[in-house]
Design a protein around this motif. Structure first.
Motif, PDB file in Angstrom:
ATOM      1  N   LEU A   1       7.868  -2.012  -9.789  1.00  0.00           N
ATOM      2  CA  LEU A   1       6.967  -1.864 -10.942  1.00  0.00           C
ATOM      3  C   LEU A   1       5.593  -1.347 -10.512  1.00  0.00           C
ATOM      4  CD1 LEU A   1       7.758  -5.143 -12.943  1.00  0.00           C
ATOM      5  CD2 LEU A   1       8.419  -2.795 -13.527  1.00  0.00           C
ATOM      6  N   ARG A   2       5.281  -1.528  -9.228  1.00  0.00           N
ATOM      7  CA  ARG A   2       3.962  -1.093  -8.727  1.00  0.00           C
ATOM      8  C   ARG A   2       3.973   0.353  -8.232  1.00  0.00           C
ATOM      9  NH1 ARG A   2       2.258  -6.361  -5.288  1.00  0.00           N
ATOM     10  NH2 ARG A   2       0.371  -5.175  -4.938  1.00  0.00           N
ATOM     11  N   MET A   3       5.133   0.983  -8.257  1.00  0.00           N
ATOM     12  CA  MET A   3       5.182   2.403  -7.878  1.00  0.00           C
ATOM     13  C   MET A   3       4.467   3.230  -8.948  1.00  0.00           C
ATOM     14  SD  MET A   3       9.213   2.589  -6.735  1.00  0.00           S
ATOM     15  CE  MET A   3       9.369   4.323  -7.061  1.00  0.00           C
ATOM     16  N   PRO A   4       3.794   4.328  -8.571  1.00  0.00           N
ATOM     17  CA  PRO A   4       3.243   5.216  -9.594  1.00  0.00           C
ATOM     18  C   PRO A   4       4.350   5.636 -10.573  1.00  0.00           C
ATOM     19  CG  PRO A   4       2.496   5.872  -7.411  1.00  0.00           C
ATOM     20  CD  PRO A   4       3.519   4.795  -7.200  1.00  0.00           C
ATOM     21  N   LYS A   5       3.969   5.917 -11.826  1.00  0.00           N
ATOM     22  CA  LYS A   5       4.970   6.179 -12.885  1.00  0.00           C
ATOM     23  C   LYS A   5       5.936   7.316 -12.528  1.00  0.00           C
ATOM     24  CE  LYS A   5       3.423   3.869 -16.883  1.00  0.00           C
ATOM     25  NZ  LYS A   5       3.182   2.713 -16.029  1.00  0.00           N
ATOM     26  N   HIS A   6       5.420   8.313 -11.818  1.00  0.00           N
ATOM     27  CA  HIS A   6       6.246   9.484 -11.520  1.00  0.00           C
ATOM     28  C   HIS A   6       7.059   9.301 -10.228  1.00  0.00           C
ATOM     29  CE1 HIS A   6       2.864  10.032  -8.797  1.00  0.00           C
ATOM     30  NE2 HIS A   6       3.673  10.801  -8.083  1.00  0.00           N
ATOM     31  N   ALA A   7       6.812   8.222  -9.492  1.00  0.00           N
ATOM     32  CA  ALA A   7       7.397   8.102  -8.147  1.00  0.00           C
ATOM     33  C   ALA A   7       8.901   7.800  -8.207  1.00  0.00           C
ATOM     34  CB  ALA A   7       6.673   7.012  -7.363  1.00  0.00           C
ATOM     35  N   MET A   8       9.609   8.252  -7.188  1.00  0.00           N
ATOM     36  CA  MET A   8      11.068   8.128  -7.138  1.00  0.00           C
ATOM     37  C   MET A   8      11.491   7.377  -5.869  1.00  0.00           C
ATOM     38  SD  MET A   8      11.914   9.612  -9.956  1.00  0.00           S
ATOM     39  CE  MET A   8      13.669   9.917  -9.926  1.00  0.00           C
ATOM     40  N   ILE A   9      12.742   6.927  -5.885  1.00  0.00           N
ATOM     41  CA  ILE A   9      13.294   6.136  -4.768  1.00  0.00           C
ATOM     42  C   ILE A   9      14.350   6.955  -4.032  1.00  0.00           C
ATOM     43  CG2 ILE A   9      14.635   4.063  -4.178  1.00  0.00           C
ATOM     44  CD1 ILE A   9      13.530   2.838  -6.854  1.00  0.00           C
ATOM     45  N   MET A  10      14.270   6.939  -2.717  1.00  0.00           N
ATOM     46  CA  MET A  10      15.324   7.569  -1.898  1.00  0.00           C
ATOM     47  C   MET A  10      15.804   6.561  -0.845  1.00  0.00           C
ATOM     48  SD  MET A  10      13.718  11.421  -1.476  1.00  0.00           S
ATOM     49  CE  MET A  10      15.062  12.148  -0.546  1.00  0.00           C
ATOM     50  N   HIS A  11      16.988   6.811  -0.336  1.00  0.00           N
ATOM     51  CA  HIS A  11      17.563   5.984   0.745  1.00  0.00           C
ATOM     52  C   HIS A  11      18.693   6.825   1.332  1.00  0.00           C
ATOM     53  CE1 HIS A  11      19.427   2.813   3.014  1.00  0.00           C
ATOM     54  NE2 HIS A  11      18.744   1.831   2.439  1.00  0.00           N
ATOM     55  N   PRO A  12      18.748   6.978   2.655  1.00  0.00           N
ATOM     56  CA  PRO A  12      19.818   7.824   3.211  1.00  0.00           C
ATOM     57  C   PRO A  12      21.202   7.212   3.029  1.00  0.00           C
ATOM     58  CG  PRO A  12      18.593   6.732   4.961  1.00  0.00           C
ATOM     59  CD  PRO A  12      17.852   6.463   3.685  1.00  0.00           C
ATOM     60  N   ALA A  13      21.229   5.872   2.846  1.00  0.00           N
ATOM     61  CA  ALA A  13      22.486   5.125   2.718  1.00  0.00           C
ATOM     62  C   ALA A  13      23.305   5.225   4.031  1.00  0.00           C
ATOM     63  CB  ALA A  13      23.297   5.615   1.530  1.00  0.00           C
TER      64      ALA A  13
ATOM     65  N   GLU B   1       0.840  -1.210   0.000  1.00  0.00           N
ATOM     66  CA  GLU B   1       0.000   0.000   0.000  1.00  0.00           C
ATOM     67  C   GLU B   1       0.869   1.252   0.000  1.00  0.00           C
ATOM     68  OE1 GLU B   1      -2.909  -0.254   3.127  1.00  0.00           O
ATOM     69  OE2 GLU B   1      -3.723   1.722   2.618  1.00  0.00           O
ATOM     70  N   ALA B   2       1.940   1.216   0.778  1.00  0.00           N
ATOM     71  CA  ALA B   2       2.848   2.376   0.830  1.00  0.00           C
ATOM     72  C   ALA B   2       3.457   2.629  -0.551  1.00  0.00           C
ATOM     73  CB  ALA B   2       3.941   2.133   1.869  1.00  0.00           C
ATOM     74  N   ILE B   3       3.943   1.565  -1.162  1.00  0.00           N
ATOM     75  CA  ILE B   3       4.653   1.699  -2.443  1.00  0.00           C
ATOM     76  C   ILE B   3       3.708   2.139  -3.567  1.00  0.00           C
ATOM     77  CG2 ILE B   3       5.704   0.243  -4.252  1.00  0.00           C
ATOM     78  CD1 ILE B   3       7.372  -0.994  -1.954  1.00  0.00           C
ATOM     79  N   GLU B   4       2.482   1.657  -3.538  1.00  0.00           N
ATOM     80  CA  GLU B   4       1.535   1.980  -4.625  1.00  0.00           C
ATOM     81  C   GLU B   4       0.965   3.388  -4.517  1.00  0.00           C
ATOM     82  OE1 GLU B   4      -1.337  -1.154  -4.364  1.00  0.00           O
ATOM     83  OE2 GLU B   4       0.150  -2.659  -4.935  1.00  0.00           O
ATOM     84  N   ASN B   5       1.095   3.993  -3.349  1.00  0.00           N
ATOM     85  CA  ASN B   5       0.420   5.283  -3.136  1.00  0.00           C
ATOM     86  C   ASN B   5       1.360   6.447  -2.864  1.00  0.00           C
ATOM     87  OD1 ASN B   5      -2.545   4.632  -3.164  1.00  0.00           O
ATOM     88  ND2 ASN B   5      -1.759   3.078  -1.770  1.00  0.00           N
ATOM     89  N   ALA B   6       2.647   6.249  -3.059  1.00  0.00           N
ATOM     90  CA  ALA B   6       3.598   7.300  -2.667  1.00  0.00           C
ATOM     91  C   ALA B   6       4.212   7.993  -3.882  1.00  0.00           C
ATOM     92  CB  ALA B   6       4.704   6.687  -1.820  1.00  0.00           C
ATOM     93  N   ASP B   7       4.531   9.270  -3.711  1.00  0.00           N
ATOM     94  CA  ASP B   7       5.317   9.992  -4.719  1.00  0.00           C
ATOM     95  C   ASP B   7       6.793   9.644  -4.569  1.00  0.00           C
ATOM     96  OD1 ASP B   7       3.114  11.725  -5.712  1.00  0.00           O
ATOM     97  OD2 ASP B   7       3.130  12.411  -3.636  1.00  0.00           O
TER      98      ASP B   7
END
Ligand code: CP
Length: 308
Positions: A252-264, A213-219
């Motif tokens: 693949l289930r992320m919205p098309k415009h959504a991006m990935i972040m990670h503080p590393a 749910e988080a992944i499918e609904n987040a920017d």
């Protein structure tokens, strides 16, 4: 340039929304100056001395404070606990008072302890920047994350941010939840049940949901490192990527415009598939670059508030 009211930065809650926005503006200014262009630094009457004191490992935070300080024309000292008088029993407070007597202006401190920086800050002329204290706060990380969000989306208001993983042990999550709460944002928290915060104490802009749910609904999907060093071996990681991580199928289930972040640093193959780290939807290395820009903004504002 604004002058920060506090001469220390211990928690994201030390800053007002206006101060955060001013730091982001200044960070953006530095982000667009070429690295070699030191002439943009004002001529200094006195070159401030910055000291990094890291009692926990770090690559990004320590080096970006060092690069930021050098780009501003400041001197940098690196205090190594393992070959300092800490080995003879000297406390952090006494180390800071010693640096104060030597004319150090700012101490950038990372420590596993969640308490103590405030008391030190109240008793020294040295400005203290919290570079991560246990699972408590990491304010400069939250600021660089905000800068990255604002640069990519052109705004922070209206964003839905998924924060997924080891939230319980994450000072990055604590600082980001606080910072994003000053904007009109919605935060979707998810991860293994034992690593989630207590629902009773959740701020109202946050909600606990399933990973999908988080992944499918987040920017923005912000993954967190599993902090193995704080788990004392109690967490099984064998199927973590499948159950709670950002694998290729989930991405693949992320919205098309959504991006990935990670503080590393990231655990490739545990909380995130290694290929996604350097993929086209990743903002992870923008976060790293922005770490220098935002730390330049933080340092010059703290120095200017000392001189005010
Ligand atoms: N994000 C972060 O704080 O990285 P380091 O531990 O390498 O400083």
């Amino acid at each position: 340039m604004i002058s920060l009211k506090p001469k220390h930065l211990l928690s994201i809650s030390d800053l007002t929304l206006e101060e955060i926005e001013a730091l982001l503006d200044r960070g953006d200014y530095w982000a667009h100056k070429p690295n070699r262009d030191l002439s943009c630094s004002p001529k200094l009457d006195r070159n401030p001395i910055i000291c990094n004191l890291f009692f926990e490992a770090s690559t990004r935070t320590r080096f970006s404070f060092e690069v930021a300080a050098k780009r501003l024309g400041y001197y940098v000292l690196n205090f190594h606990p393992f070959n300092s008088s800490v080995q003879k029993g000297e406390t952090l407070y006494d180390s800071i008072k010693t640096l104060e007597a030597m004319g150090v202006s700012v101490a950038v401190i990372r420590t596993p302890e969640e308490q103590g920086l405030e008391e030190i800050a109240q008793n020294t002329k040295v400005s203290i920047i919290n570079a991560g204290d246990g699972s408590n706060q990491h304010p400069s990380q939250a600021l660089l994350d905000l800068l990255t969000l604002r640069q990519h989306f052109g705004r922070i208001d209206g964003l839905r941010i998924a924060i997924i993983g080891d939230i319980k042990h994450s000072r990055v999550a604590q600082s980001n939840i606080g910072a994003l709460g000053l904007f009109d944002t919605k935060i979707l928290l998810s991860g293994p049940p034992q690593l989630l915060p207590d629902r009773k104490h959740l701020p109202k802009h946050t909600e606990i949901v399933s990973v999908d749910e988080a992944i499918e609904n987040a920017d923005v999907v912000m993954m967190l490192r599993v902090q193995k060093e704080r788990h004392l071996g109690s967490l099984a990681l064998d199927n973590y990527l499948e159950h709670y991580g950002l694998n290729k199928q989930r991405a693949l289930r992320m919205p098309k415009h959504a991006m990935i972040m990670h503080p590393a640093p990231f655990n490739r193959g545990i909380e995130i598939d290694g290929d996604l780290v350097e993929g086209p939807r990743s903002l992870i290395y923008c976060q790293v670059s922005n770490g220098i820009a935002i730390r330049m903004a933080i340092l010059e504002n703290i120095i200017s508030s000392q001189n005010a």
